[in-house]
Design an enzyme around this catalytic site. Structure first.
Site, PDB file in Angstrom:
ATOM      1  CE  LYS A  60      -4.452  -1.601   1.398  1.00  0.00           C
ATOM      2  NZ  LYS A  60      -4.240  -2.981   1.907  1.00  0.00           N
ATOM      3  CD  GLU A  96     -10.385   4.586   1.448  1.00  0.00           C
ATOM      4  OE1 GLU A  96     -10.184   5.792   1.198  1.00  0.00           O
ATOM      5  OE2 GLU A  96      -9.734   3.672   0.928  1.00  0.00           O
ATOM      6  CB  SER A 142      -0.198  -8.215  -1.143  1.00  0.00           C
ATOM      7  OG  SER A 142      -0.984  -9.075  -0.343  1.00  0.00           O
TER       8      SER A 142
HETATM    9  C1  LIG Z   1      -5.139  -4.008   1.633  1.00  0.00           C
HETATM   10  C2  LIG Z   1      -4.436  -5.264   1.329  1.00  0.00           C
HETATM   11  C3  LIG Z   1      -4.823  -6.099   0.262  1.00  0.00           C
HETATM   12  C4  LIG Z   1      -6.043  -5.833  -0.576  1.00  0.00           C
HETATM   13  O1  LIG Z   1      -6.027  -4.672  -1.321  1.00  0.00           O
HETATM   14  P1  LIG Z   1      -5.821  -4.661  -2.908  1.00  0.00           P
HETATM   15  O2  LIG Z   1      -6.149  -3.275  -3.298  1.00  0.00           O
HETATM   16  O3  LIG Z   1      -6.766  -5.671  -3.488  1.00  0.00           O
HETATM   17  O4  LIG Z   1      -4.410  -5.028  -3.177  1.00  0.00           O
HETATM   18  C5  LIG Z   1      -4.068  -7.221  -0.005  1.00  0.00           C
HETATM   19  N1  LIG Z   1      -3.000  -7.549   0.743  1.00  0.00           N
HETATM   20  C6  LIG Z   1      -2.596  -6.784   1.785  1.00  0.00           C
HETATM   21  C7  LIG Z   1      -1.418  -7.214   2.563  1.00  0.00           C
HETATM   22  C8  LIG Z   1      -3.295  -5.622   2.116  1.00  0.00           C
HETATM   23  O5  LIG Z   1      -2.903  -4.875   3.152  1.00  0.00           O
END
Ligand SMILES: *Cc1c(COP(=O)(O)O)cnc(C)c1O
Length: 407
Positions: free
Chosen positions: A102, A124, A390
């Site tokens: 993010k 948000e 992610s």
């Molecule tokens: C917020 C988040 C997501 C989901 O958000 P996307 O916009 O779909 O990428 C996925 N993995 C992690 C670790 C997150 O913090």
């Protein structure tokens, strides 16, 4: 593979950027109240010009390198590869500062907000991950930061609320509706209407009115920009057979897919949260359950009742607990460019434990859904797969501990 290339030929050029009205195929646009027009227009007319200016790119890239810690490694996961009988690489977004992808987007948007002369940032947040990433860059840039968060989420996500406050942000509870993410988003939109000149709204995924989905995808596209050269170093080719990512709103997936969207030989695999099961009534698998509708400023697939009321989603992972999906992903789904799978809460937990034991990496619960998707692909020794990890699992330790106690 050849069939896919032929079937998709008519969609060439429709994935990397939306048309001038913000549409990817039939999805996207800017469905906003009249009073938001000046803010969104200002952004729309300036974002590309600012983003691709030399000075901006230098500032963005320098921060990604020295502050976020990029490039994030592309790690060949030998034991996971052995289990699946294919070459599997993990794109380590979990190693970024603040623990997830993010921050790539919040760094980009705060630099953009500065260029637009804004002094105040609103955001948000659901689980608090995007709120923390936003509060972090606001501290870095000495900007006032207000984060809207559902009252229920504030109770559930105390550590992230504490982080945001320590970083200097004001956290305002959203007390309407289900008191979760979509209510927090409504409050943030209301704030922006009331503060049109000095405030920038940092949206955390590839959702919202045009130009947000395109802008956020471009900031996150650093992920696939790096994958291309890193994979070449590892394997001699920039091009994998599969790219796999979890999808909440879709920003880590958009970043992972971005520089491969037009390489139709690459299978783009998006994994949604099935929750307790797609048909259980407690799910967040938007492409399976959703219908075209408008949510938070764009037309996309939305989980809704017959009369258009948004359905409350469910996932064990807060980051995937969203009843919509970005318009790019709705288009990837509808066109057949993307393969959409889903993983249940239980499958994600199992994959999180598996990765931890095989590779010594504790993934975020969201990322564990992407890993669970691997079990549904028929992989062979010829396949090269890149999975976007992610985020890291620190924030999910209480869920993991509860799962360990049960077994
Ligand atoms: C917020 C988040 C997501 C989901 O958000 P996307 O916009 O779909 O990428 C996925 N993995 C992690 C670790 C997150 O913090």
């Amino acid at each position: 593979m050849i069939n896919r290339t032929i079937a998709l030929a008519k969609y060439k050029g429709t994935f990397e950027q939306p048309d001038i009205f913000g549409y990817y195929g039939t999805f996207g646009g800017a469905y906003i109240p009249e009073m938001l027009h000046p803010n969104v227009e200002e952004l729309k007319n300036n974002y590309l010009k600012i983003m691709y200016e030399e000075g901006f790119q230098k500032a963005f890239r320098d921060l990604l390198k020295d502050y976020v810690g990029r490039p994030s490694p592309l790690y060949y996961a030998a034991r996971l590869s052995e289990k699946h009988g294919a070459k599997i690489f993990l794109k380590r977004e979990d190693l970024n500062h603040t623990g997830a992808h993010k921050i790539n987007n919040t760094i980009g948007q705060i630099l953009l907000a500065q260029k637009l002369g804004k002094h105040r940032i609103i955001a948000e947040t659901g689980a608090g991950q995007h709120g923390v990433a936003t509060a972090t860059v606001c501290a870095l840039m000495n900007m006032q930061c207000v984060v809207y968060m559902g009252e229920k989420d504030i109770e559930r996500q105390a550590p992230n609320v504490a982080r945001m406050k320590m970083l200097g942000a004001t956290v305002i509870p959203a007390t309407s509706g289900s008191k979760t993410l979509k209510d927090a988003t409504n409050e943030a939109i209301r704030d922006w209407i009331n503060n049109p000149t000095d405030t920038h709204y940092i949206i955390g995924s590839v959702v919202g009115p045009h130009p947000y989905p395109d802008m956020v995808a471009r900031f996150q596209s650093i992920i696939s920009e790096e994958i291309r050269w890193q994979l070449k170093v590892h394997t001699g080719s920039e091009v994998p057979t599969h790219l796999v990512a979890c999808v909440g709103g879709g920003s880590n997936a958009a970043g992972t897919f971005y520089h491969y969207l037009e390489d139709f030989t690459v299978q783009l695999v998006a994994v949604e949260a099935a929750g307790c099961g797609v048909q259980s009534g407690r799910s967040a698998a938007t492409t399976q359950l959703g219908k075209p509708g408008v949510l938070h400023g764009s037309k996309s697939l939305v989980m809704q009742t017959e009369d258009g009321q948004v359905v409350e989603p469910h996932s064990i992972s807060a980051g995937l607990d969203y009843p919509g999906i970005g318009p790019l992903h709705a288009h990837l789904f509808e066109s057949g460019r993307g393969t959409f799978l889903s993983a249940t809460d239980a499958e994600a937990l199992e994959s999180a434990f598996e990765l931890t034991r095989l590779e010594g990496i504790i993934p975020a619960l969201e990322s564990a859904h992407a890993l669970a998707g691997l079990n549904q692909l028929k992989l062979t020794a010829k396949d090269t797969v890149v999975v976007c990890l992610s985020g890291r699992g620190d924030k999910d330790m209480s869920t993991y501990m509860a799962a360990m106690e049960k077994t």
